[in-house]
Design an enzyme around this catalytic site. Structure first.
Site, mmCIF file in Angstrom:
data_model
loop_
_atom_site.group_PDB
_atom_site.id
_atom_site.type_symbol
_atom_site.label_atom_id
_atom_site.label_comp_id
_atom_site.label_asym_id
_atom_site.label_seq_id
_atom_site.Cartn_x
_atom_site.Cartn_y
_atom_site.Cartn_z
ATOM 1 N N TYR A 33 39.498 40.677 52.535
ATOM 2 C CA TYR A 33 40.606 41.633 52.632
ATOM 3 C C TYR A 33 40.294 42.905 51.871
ATOM 4 O O TYR A 33 39.325 42.961 51.113
ATOM 5 C CB TYR A 33 41.911 41.002 52.104
ATOM 6 C CG TYR A 33 41.979 40.891 50.602
ATOM 7 C CD1 TYR A 33 41.224 39.955 49.916
ATOM 8 C CD2 TYR A 33 42.784 41.747 49.851
ATOM 9 C CE1 TYR A 33 41.270 39.865 48.532
ATOM 10 C CE2 TYR A 33 42.842 41.668 48.469
ATOM 11 C CZ TYR A 33 42.086 40.716 47.811
ATOM 12 O OH TYR A 33 42.132 40.645 46.444
ATOM 13 N N LYS A 147 35.189 40.257 48.116
ATOM 14 C CA LYS A 147 36.661 40.318 48.083
ATOM 15 C C LYS A 147 37.230 39.298 49.072
ATOM 16 O O LYS A 147 37.612 39.646 50.195
ATOM 17 C CB LYS A 147 37.128 41.745 48.397
ATOM 18 C CG LYS A 147 38.510 42.068 47.828
ATOM 19 C CD LYS A 147 38.721 43.559 47.769
ATOM 20 C CE LYS A 147 40.172 43.939 47.532
ATOM 21 N NZ LYS A 147 40.749 43.471 46.276
ATOM 22 N N GLU A 179 36.537 41.097 33.849
ATOM 23 C CA GLU A 179 37.489 42.051 34.455
ATOM 24 C C GLU A 179 38.877 41.462 34.367
ATOM 25 O O GLU A 179 39.073 40.418 33.753
ATOM 26 C CB GLU A 179 37.089 42.329 35.913
ATOM 27 C CG GLU A 179 37.075 41.097 36.795
ATOM 28 C CD GLU A 179 36.695 41.375 38.254
ATOM 29 O OE1 GLU A 179 36.829 42.501 38.723
ATOM 30 O OE2 GLU A 179 36.267 40.412 38.923
ATOM 31 N N LEU A 203 34.396 42.256 40.742
ATOM 32 C CA LEU A 203 34.521 43.048 41.962
ATOM 33 C C LEU A 203 34.230 44.501 41.587
ATOM 34 O O LEU A 203 34.798 45.016 40.617
ATOM 35 C CB LEU A 203 35.937 42.948 42.530
ATOM 36 C CG LEU A 203 36.086 43.711 43.846
ATOM 37 C CD1 LEU A 203 35.477 42.917 44.999
ATOM 38 C CD2 LEU A 203 37.531 44.045 44.137
#
Ligand code: PLP
Length: 279
Positions: A33, A147, A179, A203
């Site tokens: 996505y 992702k 993260e 990411l």
């Protein structure tokens, strides 16, 4: 108002969308996505988001065929049809529908594509005031660079943050800070900006890349290097980045006040520069 969405290359009313119960996205989280920000009716970094979607597909061996053709135009159309001023457009591609089995070699159907928009208020308050965060162990898989729809590690960590009246969980593997659950983490120490390198543990955020470029343009030293929990807690400033939240200062991590406990000077400078890009 009837919401207009994208379903397999067709713009239809939301009520017309039918997802098969053997859609692999639904059963395995087998899909990818993107979330693209919309500011004052305009999308931000659409091309970069679609490029990342393509990369995610390639890494997971999802055959996009001609899905990308006309996708950008359709997403723009959705934004216009739904009258989105500020908000996001979400696009998802699942591997498709097949009798349930882990392997996907029996798949004949094309991937299933959906996209929809959401009007949202700009998060000005947290951008101006900053947020409190939690430190949480990173229990996600080892391909965080892709992702994918599989977000349970992030879902649990975000819920833990909310349960503790925090905005975000900052994730760490052993001592290394990776993260946030849906954000990248930056710290500033002695005027140098640090963030985790874009490897398989994070990411590579589009906002992250934009901020790195901004630092370079503005002559602010930026280093893509791993840092640990101690360095995070002893930073002069810290901030989170992500689509639509843009740059959000970190005031406090659990009991530790970061810097002065308010948005720092370099953070605010970068926010001003970032705002110029989106406005
Ligand atoms: N890191 C993770 C795990 C994310 O899920 C996201 C966005 O959803 C980000 C970072 C920020 O990426 P971007 O700036 O492209 O929105």
């Amino acid at each position: 108002m009837v919401q207009t969405v994208l379903f397999n290359n067709e713009i239809v009313s939301r009520k017309e969308v039918k997802i098969d119960l053997e859609d692999r996205g639904y059963q395995f989280g087998d899909g990818i996505y993107e979330v693209i920000g919309v500011y004052n009716t305009k999308t931000f970094k659409m091309a970069e988001h679609l490029k990342r979607l393509e990369r995610s597909a390639k890494e997971l061996r999802i055959t996009l065929g001609n899905i990308l053709e006309g996708l950008e135009a359709n997403l723009e159309k959705l934004i216009a049809l739904n009258g989105i001023n500020d908000g996001i457009v979400y696009v998802q591609v699942s591997r498709g529908v097949a009798p349930r089995a882990h392997q996907f070699s029996q798949l004949e159907a094309l991937p299933v594509v959906i996209a929809y928009t959401r009007e949202m208020e700009r998060p000005i308050e947290i951008q101006e005031k900053g947020v409190n965060c939690l430190l949480t162990e990173d229990i996600r898989w080892l391909r965080c660079d892709v992702k994918t729809l599989n977000l349970l590690g992030s879902v649990l960590a975000k819920q833990k943050a909310i349960d503790n009246s925090c905005y975000e969980s900052i994730l760490h593997r052993e001592n290394v800070v990776t993260e946030g659950t849906a954000t990248n983490v930056f710290i500033i120490k002695n005027q140098i900006v640090y963030t985790h390198p874009a490897d398989n543990f994070i990411l590579n955020g589009i906002t992250r890349s934009t901020v790195i470029d901004l630092c370079k343009e503005e002559g602010i030293k930026v280093v893509e290097e791993k840092f640990d929990k101690q360095q995070l807690l002893q930073a002069d400033e810290g901030f989170l980045t992500g689509t639509f939240i843009d740059i959000v200062p970190i005031n406090k991590i659990e009991e530790t006040v970061l810097g002065k406990g308010e948005p720092g000077r370099i953070t605010e400078y970068l926010q001003r520069k970032f705002n110029r890009l989106i406005n």
